[in-house]
Enzyme design. Sequence first.
Site, PDB file in Angstrom:
ATOM      1  N   ASP A 198       0.868  -1.171   0.000  1.00 59.83           N
ATOM      2  CA  ASP A 198       0.000   0.000   0.000  1.00 59.83           C
ATOM      3  C   ASP A 198       0.911   1.229   0.000  1.00 59.83           C
ATOM      4  O   ASP A 198       1.531   1.564   1.009  1.00 59.83           O
ATOM      5  CB  ASP A 198      -0.890  -0.062   1.254  1.00 59.83           C
ATOM      6  CG  ASP A 198      -1.574   1.260   1.573  1.00 59.83           C
ATOM      7  OD1 ASP A 198      -1.329   2.256   0.872  1.00 59.83           O
ATOM      8  OD2 ASP A 198      -2.362   1.283   2.543  1.00 59.83           O
ATOM      9  N   GLN A 201       0.989   6.510   1.187  1.00 60.90           N
ATOM     10  CA  GLN A 201       1.775   7.582   1.820  1.00 60.90           C
ATOM     11  C   GLN A 201       3.194   7.658   1.262  1.00 60.90           C
ATOM     12  O   GLN A 201       3.999   8.458   1.744  1.00 60.90           O
ATOM     13  CB  GLN A 201       1.825   7.370   3.340  1.00 60.90           C
ATOM     14  CG  GLN A 201       0.483   7.491   4.015  1.00 60.90           C
ATOM     15  CD  GLN A 201      -0.146   8.875   3.848  1.00 60.90           C
ATOM     16  OE1 GLN A 201       0.546   9.886   3.715  1.00 60.90           O
ATOM     17  NE2 GLN A 201      -1.457   8.931   3.870  1.00 60.90           N
ATOM     18  N   LYS A 224      -2.995  12.025  -3.175  1.00 63.25           N
ATOM     19  CA  LYS A 224      -1.951  12.241  -2.158  1.00 63.25           C
ATOM     20  C   LYS A 224      -0.625  12.590  -2.827  1.00 63.25           C
ATOM     21  O   LYS A 224       0.405  12.703  -2.182  1.00 63.25           O
ATOM     22  CB  LYS A 224      -1.790  10.990  -1.289  1.00 63.25           C
ATOM     23  CG  LYS A 224      -3.050  10.704  -0.446  1.00 63.25           C
ATOM     24  CD  LYS A 224      -2.846   9.526   0.454  1.00 63.25           C
ATOM     25  CE  LYS A 224      -4.142   8.924   0.939  1.00 63.25           C
ATOM     26  NZ  LYS A 224      -4.728   9.627   2.078  1.00 63.25           N
ATOM     27  N   CYS A 362      -8.235   6.360  10.446  1.00 61.25           N
ATOM     28  CA  CYS A 362      -8.590   5.070   9.825  1.00 61.25           C
ATOM     29  C   CYS A 362      -7.604   3.973  10.217  1.00 61.25           C
ATOM     30  O   CYS A 362      -7.311   3.073   9.403  1.00 61.25           O
ATOM     31  CB  CYS A 362      -8.681   5.165   8.302  1.00 61.25           C
ATOM     32  SG  CYS A 362      -9.994   6.219   7.740  1.00 61.25           S
TER      33      CYS A 362
HETATM   34  N1  PMP Z   1      -3.658   3.387   2.910  1.00 61.10           N
HETATM   35  C1  PMP Z   1      -3.079   4.426   3.506  1.00 61.10           C
HETATM   36  C2  PMP Z   1      -1.796   4.229   4.257  1.00 61.10           C
HETATM   37  C3  PMP Z   1      -3.678   5.683   3.440  1.00 61.10           C
HETATM   38  O1  PMP Z   1      -3.114   6.726   4.038  1.00 61.10           O
HETATM   39  C4  PMP Z   1      -4.897   5.845   2.722  1.00 61.10           C
HETATM   40  C5  PMP Z   1      -5.595   7.180   2.653  1.00 61.10           C
HETATM   41  N2  PMP Z   1      -5.704   7.832   3.889  1.00 61.10           N
HETATM   42  C6  PMP Z   1      -5.429   4.730   2.104  1.00 61.10           C
HETATM   43  C7  PMP Z   1      -4.787   3.520   2.209  1.00 61.10           C
HETATM   44  C8  PMP Z   1      -6.683   4.809   1.298  1.00 61.10           C
HETATM   45  O2  PMP Z   1      -6.466   5.620   0.190  1.00 61.10           O
HETATM   46  P1  PMP Z   1      -7.675   6.166  -0.697  1.00 61.10           P
HETATM   47  O3  PMP Z   1      -8.673   6.721   0.277  1.00 61.10           O
HETATM   48  O4  PMP Z   1      -7.038   7.212  -1.545  1.00 61.10           O
HETATM   49  O5  PMP Z   1      -8.206   5.043  -1.465  1.00 61.10           O
END
Ligand code: PMP
Length: 404
Positions: A198, A201, A224, A362
């Site tokens: 993932d 970041q 991001k 989250c």
């Molecule tokens: N993984 C990480 C580490 C994140 O920071 C985020 C977004 N806060 C996501 C996944 C999900 O990304 P998105 O909402 O752009 O799909």
Amino acid sequence: MDVEKIRKEFPILHQTVNGRDLVYLDNAATSQKPLVVIDALTDYYKGYNANIHRGIHTLAEKATKAFEQTRHTAKQYINAASEQEIIFTRGVTEGINLVATSYGRTFVKEGDEIIVSELEHHSNIVPWQFVCEEKNATLKVIPVNDNGELDLDTYRKLLSSKTKIVSVNHASNSLGTINPIKEIIRLAHEVGAVVFIDGAQAGAHLEIDVQDLDCDFYAVSAHKMYGPTGTGFLYGKKEQLEKMPPYHGGGEMIKEVTFKKTTYNDLPYKFEAGTPNIGDVVAFKYAMDFITGLGRETMAAYEHELLLYATERVSKLKGVKLIGTAAHKVSVLSFTVDGIHPFDIGQMLDARGIAVRTGHHCTQPLMDRYEIEGTVRASFAIYNTKKEVDQLVEGLERIINFMK
Ligand code: PMP
């Protein structure tokens, strides 16, 4: 690094919020967009909005070319071997759900195991839980130490022939920890598991070379990375993508449809059903070019300088406890303040024009690990300045004194 010049490219930064100059420190949630990205989006809608791949008219060809140009830029950006390995998505969340659904439901069987870490965003936990529930498989978790670093000794012990998928982030959105993913990937491959990274970041902050990392999947979100919301891409190794069934059914992902049998399109289109988010994908190229133009290493060095400065100043404030003190971090500073709820701090900073994020980000299981409800999180981007860090510190000082 001429930050004042860079700031001029971000119109949104030049406004007052609650009577003060805006200080935007919520970049880990979403970064602001430079004029080149905004212009690319409006140019598309003003000049060549058309559906892609299917049309033979001039606008359709122009739109298709621009859309595919972003795929080319994305391939270069992460050093993928082929453009066929780049699938456009709505963002990291969709990338993870795609792999969990397509790869997970096909290759994970009863009794198998999927490994995630305690540092994960909910979007890198829940889709794997869906697979585990459906398949009667088990979700295993790599713990973090007090500094917010993954415990690799435990990880080694968790790995076995039952492990089918390992999914971890490149960098943590809550604490900023940069994970040793190359080692994590190598160890997973030793037991025959595939690895999903993932990169939400990492996309704007770290060098990414998927061939060198040897990861099986890697996902980023454009928003991001100074790009538009609602788009991103999933990298998948061709050999993995080839053996996975489609995710969504619909137009574009097919070769031939009859009521008896449908055959699927070649990569990457097999995974791109329906009309995609064309305008935002087109503009995403300009965001990647913006980053590449400045240089990821140069940007990371500047952001790191801001992080060190902020860490030093914020940690000295009365009652502040830093959460996440890993040796290697992206520019994320998370902390709590004794006796003051993060939400109250966020609101009082907003009254001073300062945007930070508060809450669990989250990552509820990670907050549970530290036995806290949430943190205040300041996260930095290329347009932030030491003066803005000073404004944050001054705001925090006042809030702390006022609340005591
Ligand atoms: N993984 C990480 C580490 C994140 O920071 C985020 C977004 N806060 C996501 C996944 C999900 O990304 P998105 O909402 O752009 O799909």
